[in-house]
Design an enzyme around this catalytic site. Structure first.
Site, PDB file in Angstrom:
ATOM      1  N   ASP A  43       0.863  -1.093  -0.115  1.00 42.28           N
ATOM      2  CA  ASP A  43      -0.069  -0.087   0.048  1.00 42.28           C
ATOM      3  C   ASP A  43       1.009   1.443   0.067  1.00 42.28           C
ATOM      4  O   ASP A  43       0.567   2.104  -0.744  1.00 42.28           O
ATOM      5  CB  ASP A  43      -0.903   0.092   1.097  1.00 42.28           C
ATOM      6  CG  ASP A  43      -1.585   1.206   1.550  1.00 42.28           C
ATOM      7  OD1 ASP A  43      -2.735   1.551   0.888  1.00 42.28           O
ATOM      8  OD2 ASP A  43      -1.378   2.178   2.091  1.00 42.28           O
ATOM      9  N   GLU A 115      -2.181  -5.153  -3.729  1.00 45.83           N
ATOM     10  CA  GLU A 115      -1.366  -4.457  -2.887  1.00 45.83           C
ATOM     11  C   GLU A 115      -0.173  -5.302  -2.441  1.00 45.83           C
ATOM     12  O   GLU A 115       1.123  -4.794  -2.153  1.00 45.83           O
ATOM     13  CB  GLU A 115      -1.984  -3.805  -1.849  1.00 45.83           C
ATOM     14  CG  GLU A 115      -2.814  -2.401  -2.260  1.00 45.83           C
ATOM     15  CD  GLU A 115      -3.413  -1.605  -1.292  1.00 45.83           C
ATOM     16  OE1 GLU A 115      -3.751  -0.448  -1.351  1.00 45.83           O
ATOM     17  OE2 GLU A 115      -3.609  -2.096  -0.013  1.00 45.83           O
TER      18      GLU A 115
END
Lengths: 251, 251
Positions: A43, A115
């Protein structure tokens, strides 16, 4: 299970250590060596790479707008779309419960796994590798970014469109509320008298109905073609290029 | 103005193009070429580098706790502290208004400028340079990070401390409220009957008073020394090492 080599081709990256990719694809329902720590790392590498891409691509856009653009590009639904284009659901490792309930189609699971893959690429190949994978996957989205509109809600877009044409703000009116308290529907009218436009829309909240009405008015204004007269003097930064292209006069 | 070379020494980085550093130090009140876009970039490189540092340093800590630790390390007050250690206020370029009102001491201006510097280093020297500057400046903070406590509020810490000793939750009681509606003070008592402890504290909100009371009770419990009896069977993940060190029995 489809071969992981296909996924690597789609990513444009071949892992030195396959264990990183395996873990990135593993949901917590499947195994204790799951992908959530990778997701934390991925992320943040994603946020940074997209920030850098936007910074380069839009040298005149201020930091507030850059933040809005980034938020839109890294939100769950954008990630899930990319994940689908990679056929990521074919590669996920889910626990039985998640499998049965169709977890491999859930946008949150897909987005998280993507992610995690970015995190895994960073761990396996370093920053340059992660940057190149993110850049490659985001190139199509980035090419379509319009910094003046992306991520703005329809009411804001309509307001800016009218301001750009030196017109008054649109008028929203709740004309009726229907249904019981826990399942109310709101009927809203949106009017732009100067353009002789009025539409109505319904929604489960006043705001939702207003956004829908604004969307419809924008479509009508775009169908009318470019602005005349006063808009020629509109300031550059209130010019608006809308998702449906309108010929721009003042460029 | 002190020479920028001193700042570069403190950062451990020499700019190829001084213009990047100049812009990073320029507040929007001073000049149109200000540091806010750099700050956008620097904030995200900082977030990523700190994420990677935490990921490496704490291989067993889960993503939720990693996020809490990162939030604490990159928050404004942490950045402002680092900025002060670099004497950043000596180098800032502020407009007259900000200068007169002491803007060079404002934590938000210092924190933003430091983030902008991280962005400038990335632009000037690439990711490795930015990573090395952030890692260097954060090394002292990172060395002190206790993943079990950092960033947790006193009430949470107290609750975990008592749970680790198999004791009941603390009891909070508002014993009085004083003052007019717009400037009320709350007097709160916090009691841990099993340890025969009770303290009182005041604050402008009930929550603030409770947090203060919890802080005081924690200090008292720590002063009592290590737990006895039942706590020996406390589960590993409820063991707590507190900011003021307490000898740990079960390691």
């Amino acid at each position: 299970m489809t071969s992981l080599a296909n996924l690597e081709s789609a990513l444009g990256y071949r892992f030195n250590d396959q264990a990183f990719l395996d873990q990135a694809l593993t949901h917590r329902s499947h195994n204790a060596r799951h992908n959530e720590r990778f997701e934390f790392l991925g992320d943040s590498v994603l946020n940074f790479v997209v920030a850098a891409l936007l910074f380069d691509r839009f040298p005149k856009v201020d930091e507030g707008d850059l933040s809005r653009l980034r938020a839109n590009l890294v939100k769950q639904s954008s990630l899930a779309e990319i994940a689908q284009s990679l056929h990521l659901s074919n590669f996920l490792r889910l626990g039985e419960g998640e499998l049965k309930s169709g977890g491999f189609r859930r946008p949150s699971i897909l987005a998280d796994a993507l992610e995690a893959i970015f995190g895994a690429v960073f761990l396996d190949g370093g920053f340059d590798a992660a940057q190149s994978v993110v850049s490659r996957l985001y190139a199509p989205l980035l090419a379509k970014v319009d910094p003046k509109t992306l991520g703005k809600d329809p009411k804001t877009l309509l307001q800016e469109l009218l301001q750009g044409r030196k017109l008054d703000l649109p008028q929203y009116t709740v004309v009726a509320t229907r249904g019981a308290a826990h399942s109310q529907m709101f009927d809203v009218e949106c009017a732009v008298p100067k353009l002789d436009l009025k539409v109505s829309a319904s929604g489960t909240s006043r705001r939702a109905a207003e956004q829908l009405a604004a969307t419809e008015i924008i479509a009508l204004i775009q169908a009318m073609g470019p602005a005349k007269g006063g808009s020629r003097r509109a300031r550059k930064n209130t010019q608006l290029s809308l998702p449906v292209a309108v010929p721009q006069e003042n460029k």
